[in-house]
Scaffold this active site. Structure first.
Site, PDB file in Angstrom:
ATOM      1  CB  ALA A  95     -79.653  72.223  15.690  1.00 29.39           C
ATOM      2  CG  HIS A 132     -73.040  72.585  14.772  1.00 28.90           C
ATOM      3  ND1 HIS A 132     -74.170  73.321  14.488  1.00 28.90           N
ATOM      4  CD2 HIS A 132     -73.226  72.094  16.021  1.00 28.90           C
ATOM      5  CE1 HIS A 132     -74.992  73.293  15.529  1.00 28.90           C
ATOM      6  NE2 HIS A 132     -74.448  72.536  16.481  1.00 28.90           N
ATOM      7  CG  HIS A 174     -70.379  45.585  12.177  1.00 36.73           C
ATOM      8  ND1 HIS A 174     -70.075  44.440  11.461  1.00 36.73           N
ATOM      9  CD2 HIS A 174     -70.467  46.588  11.274  1.00 36.73           C
ATOM     10  CE1 HIS A 174     -70.003  44.742  10.177  1.00 36.73           C
ATOM     11  NE2 HIS A 174     -70.235  46.040  10.029  1.00 36.73           N
TER      12      HIS A 174
HETATM   13 ZN   LIG Z   1     -69.604  42.585  12.099  1.00 32.97          ZN
END
Ligand SMILES: [Zn+2]
Ligand SMILES: [Zn+2]
Length: 347
Positions: free
Chosen positions: A163, A169, A296
């Site tokens: 950072a 932020h 996912h």
């Molecule tokens: Zn999944």
């Protein structure tokens, strides 16, 4: 005896040290402390940043809010020193055997609160939820630009984690290509799906919930776990419990629960690891891909406790001195009830 463990998604092996496992207090590092001084992200300094792209101003009483003025809770501005430029076309070219294109992309900063002294962990869950809505709103807007293939949302907290400004932020970078780490995850997840007709992340979540040793927390929509083969000590993932491939498609209910899960994790990490510097990334499906059954989306949280050295650079192997089961136990058992939401709650 140290253990070699294989990540079931990308197939990366890591070395987990089991005999001389490091406890939180064994890591030598500098805790993140606010120093103060002039800051372009603070209330009243709105004209010190490039003109804002998005801001939430909840108390405008029906009047049209004035851009680049105070009164905001979350504000999104272009990065003053962008890694990529927003104008122009990609102009893909060959240079002999090599490939190149123009550095086209978007680089934005999400200022999470006007309060200089707050950290994301200290914000009330409702304010963290606003930050997540800003992430979503920016993705939906940038998704319309067909030049972009991927948007990475990430956060560097503390100087040691990269950072450059201490005012809390996050950042967003829209890319004209898919980043290699995401490609590895996508390909690994696809392979598993082709073989088993199940999502590798969903399978992992199911198994971890049954077994419990790597679970840190869960609520109705999200589970917070230490992955089986983490690269870094105290690496933690937050995943939606039900299969979702895109972050930006989440329901408002999910943003509410994600904010709670994130706040809980950050508070626990602050408690156990004494305000560590950290990196946080959101991994979601590529922009123009339809929703799918194999990938996912999730958040990866990596406190900066160790340094990447020659062996890691040379091999792609990571040596993790803290088994994830131990890390999960420390975080799971950390009591944070007495960590009251601080200064930012007053706004
Ligand atoms: Zn999944
Ligand atoms: Zn500030």
């Amino acid at each position: 005896m140290p253990e070699l463990r294989k990540d079931p998604i990308v197939g990366r092996w890591v070395i987990i040290s089991t005999d001389r496992a490091k406890r939180p207090s064994d890591f030598v590092r500098e805790a993140v402390r606010i120093k103060g001084g002039f800051c372009p992200f603070c209330y009243g300094n709105e004209n010190k940043t490039p003109p804002e792209i998005l801001a939430y101003r909840p108390n405008t009483n029906g009047g049209s809010p004035q851009k680049d003025s105070p009164g905001w809770t979350v504000r999104v501005v272009p990065n003053k020193f962008p890694a990529l430029g927003i104008e122009g076309n990609l102009n893909k070219q060959a240079e002999g055997m090599f490939d190149k294109m123009n550095g086209v992309g978007a680089h934005e900063v999400i200022i999470e609160t006007p309060d200089h002294n707050a950290s994301l962990a200290m914000l009330p869950a409702k304010r963290i939820e606003d930050v997540l809505w800003a992430f979503r709103d920016r993705i939906l807007d940038l998704k319309k630009d067909r030049r972009f293939k991927y948007i990475l949302l990430f956060k560097n907290h503390g100087e040691a984690a990269g950072a450059s400004l201490e005012h809390t932020h996050s950042q967003l970078i829209a890319l004209p290509i898919l980043p290699i780490y995401v490609v590895e995850e996508l390909q690994g997840a696809k392979q598993y799906y082709v073989y088993k007709e199940r999502c590798v992340f969903c399978d992992g979540i199911r198994q971890d919930l049954e077994n419990g040793t790597r679970i840190i927390a869960e609520n109705e929509d999200f589970v917070t776990i230490a992955p089986y083969a983490p690269r870094f000590p105290f690496e933690t993932w937050i995943l939606p419990k039900r299969h979702e491939s895109n972050f930006e498609n989440s329901s408002s209910h999910m943003f509410e629960n994600l904010a709670k899960a994130l706040k809980l994790l950050l508070m626990k990490a602050d408690r156990v690891l004494d305000n560590p510097p950290y990196n946080l990334v959101v991994h979601s499906s590529p922009l123009q891909d339809p929703t799918n059954e194999h990938y996912h989306w999730h958040i990866e949280f990596m406190p900066k406790l160790t340094k990447t050295a020659g062996f890691e650079w040379g091999t792609g192997f990571y040596i993790n001195p803290t088994p994830p089961e131990e890390a999960a136990k420390f975080l799971r058992e950390a009591s944070v009830e007495d960590v009251a939401p601080q200064t930012a709650a007053a706004r």
